[in-house]
Design a protein around this motif. Sequence first.
Motif, short mmCIF file in Angstrom:
data_model
loop_
_atom_site.label_atom_id
_atom_site.label_comp_id
_atom_site.label_asym_id
_atom_site.label_seq_id
_atom_site.Cartn_x
_atom_site.Cartn_y
_atom_site.Cartn_z
N GLY A 71 0.80 -1.22 0.00
CA GLY A 71 0.00 0.00 0.00
C GLY A 71 0.82 1.26 0.00
O GLY A 71 0.28 2.37 0.08
N ALA A 72 2.15 1.13 -0.09
CA ALA A 72 3.03 2.30 -0.09
C ALA A 72 2.81 3.15 -1.34
O ALA A 72 2.27 2.69 -2.34
CB ALA A 72 4.50 1.87 0.00
N VAL A 73 3.25 4.41 -1.27
CA VAL A 73 3.21 5.32 -2.41
C VAL A 73 4.62 5.80 -2.69
O VAL A 73 5.33 6.28 -1.78
CB VAL A 73 2.28 6.52 -2.15
CG1 VAL A 73 2.32 7.49 -3.33
CG2 VAL A 73 0.85 6.05 -1.90
N TYR A 74 5.04 5.67 -3.95
CA TYR A 74 6.37 6.09 -4.41
C TYR A 74 6.20 7.30 -5.32
O TYR A 74 5.34 7.30 -6.20
CB TYR A 74 7.03 4.95 -5.17
CG TYR A 74 8.41 5.23 -5.72
CD1 TYR A 74 9.54 5.02 -4.94
CD2 TYR A 74 8.59 5.68 -7.03
CE1 TYR A 74 10.82 5.25 -5.45
CE2 TYR A 74 9.86 5.92 -7.54
CZ TYR A 74 10.97 5.70 -6.74
OH TYR A 74 12.23 5.93 -7.25
N ARG A 75 7.02 8.33 -5.09
CA ARG A 75 6.96 9.53 -5.94
C ARG A 75 8.24 9.62 -6.75
O ARG A 75 9.35 9.54 -6.20
CB ARG A 75 6.80 10.78 -5.09
CG ARG A 75 6.76 12.08 -5.93
CD ARG A 75 6.46 13.29 -5.07
NE ARG A 75 7.47 13.50 -4.05
CZ ARG A 75 7.27 14.19 -2.93
NH1 ARG A 75 6.07 14.71 -2.69
NH2 ARG A 75 8.24 14.33 -2.04
N GLY A 91 0.80 -1.81 5.09
CA GLY A 91 1.42 -3.13 5.09
C GLY A 91 0.62 -4.17 4.33
O GLY A 91 -0.39 -3.89 3.67
N THR A 92 1.07 -5.41 4.45
CA THR A 92 0.44 -6.54 3.75
C THR A 92 -1.04 -6.61 4.08
O THR A 92 -1.45 -6.46 5.23
CB THR A 92 1.13 -7.85 4.16
OG1 THR A 92 2.52 -7.75 3.86
CG2 THR A 92 0.53 -9.02 3.40
N GLY A 93 -1.85 -6.85 3.05
CA GLY A 93 -3.30 -6.90 3.24
C GLY A 93 -3.99 -5.57 3.03
O GLY A 93 -5.21 -5.48 3.10
N HIS A 94 -3.19 -4.52 2.76
CA HIS A 94 -3.75 -3.18 2.53
C HIS A 94 -3.13 -2.58 1.27
O HIS A 94 -2.41 -1.58 1.33
CB HIS A 94 -3.50 -2.28 3.73
CG HIS A 94 -4.08 -2.78 5.00
ND1 HIS A 94 -5.36 -2.49 5.42
CD2 HIS A 94 -3.53 -3.59 5.96
CE1 HIS A 94 -5.59 -3.09 6.57
NE2 HIS A 94 -4.51 -3.76 6.92
N PRO A 95 -3.36 -3.19 0.11
CA PRO A 95 -2.71 -2.72 -1.12
C PRO A 95 -3.22 -1.36 -1.56
O PRO A 95 -4.29 -0.90 -1.13
CB PRO A 95 -3.09 -3.80 -2.14
CG PRO A 95 -4.39 -4.33 -1.64
CD PRO A 95 -4.28 -4.31 -0.14
N THR A 96 -2.44 -0.72 -2.41
CA THR A 96 -2.92 0.44 -3.16
C THR A 96 -3.00 0.03 -4.62
O THR A 96 -2.00 -0.37 -5.20
CB THR A 96 -1.99 1.65 -2.99
OG1 THR A 96 -2.03 2.08 -1.64
CG2 THR A 96 -2.42 2.79 -3.90
N VAL A 97 -4.19 0.12 -5.19
CA VAL A 97 -4.39 -0.25 -6.59
C VAL A 97 -4.42 1.07 -7.39
O VAL A 97 -3.38 1.65 -7.65
CB VAL A 97 -5.66 -1.11 -6.76
CG1 VAL A 97 -5.72 -1.72 -8.16
CG2 VAL A 97 -5.69 -2.24 -5.73
N GLY A 98 -5.59 1.57 -7.75
CA GLY A 98 -5.64 2.86 -8.43
C GLY A 98 -5.45 4.01 -7.45
O GLY A 98 -5.74 3.88 -6.25
#
Length: 311
Positions: A71-75, A91-98
């Motif tokens: 679920g992290a965000v990379y800039r 963390g795991t189980g909390h993805p970031t999709v769109g």
Amino acid sequence: MAPTDRSFARRRLLTATAALTGTALLGGTAHAAETPKSAWPDQFPLPDGFQPEGITIGHRPFAYFGSLATGAVYRANLATGRGSVISEGLGTGHPTVGLKIDHHGRLFLAGGDSGEIRTVDARSGKIEKVYATGGTFVNDVILTPGAAWFTDSFKPQLYKLTKAGVETVPLTGDWVQGDDFTANGIERTPDGSALLVVNAFANGGTLERVDPRTGAARAVDLGASKIPNGDGLLLLGKTLYVVQQAQNAIDVFRLNAAGTKGTAITRITDPRFRIPTTVAAWGERLYLPNARFDVEPTPDTEYDAVSVPKV
């Protein structure tokens, strides 16, 4: 196998199947590699093991990528290709999709099979709020005046996030829900009167025009073209870019103002595409993360982003 693993395993199976069975019927093919290069990098790395899926670019030349893994965000700075993780995620189980960024520097994140919607301050990386939708797989997001709209890939419904909270909008009309991934990318019509949503199941892959007031869906007339593995959508004027991930291509359509009809223009391909999923624009370029759904992800799997010229 954890729920997230099952969801992405199904998605990888879908992409492999679609690559063999689905191709949009288009008038021509544009090979991006033939275009002259600019001074900015047209390809740059993302962190190993990051598992990128979504991309968004705001009013400055920085791209934000979401991680399916944590679920992290990379800039990333588009001028240099260098970047860093600005938000560690849950963390795991909390993805970031769109994900999308608004004019105030707030990121809106679709939380995949966590069923969450999250907002993040793009300057500090702080997670501001977490909303529980009760959904199955919150996939993609588009911003409209006063609201953020999210798709759910396993339920025939959209989620509308406003200052008042999250509202569920059932999809009706022509909407046909499949047993697996169905709704995916989301955009607005050129005139802003309705939403456009990919339906990867109905009639071999369709684009649906959805009335935001009622949820009633009507299939957009794309002629003979299909989008069986349509993922991210990007509308620039009346030009709609549809990422066909497993086909390693972007199909390009010209829409009418109301978004009821589209004409195929071309298909963009590039040998650097490795299952791209979503697309954002800056200047004369389109930027896409390579999700690499055709390989089993590990902490050492290499990922990158590539750019190609707009049509």
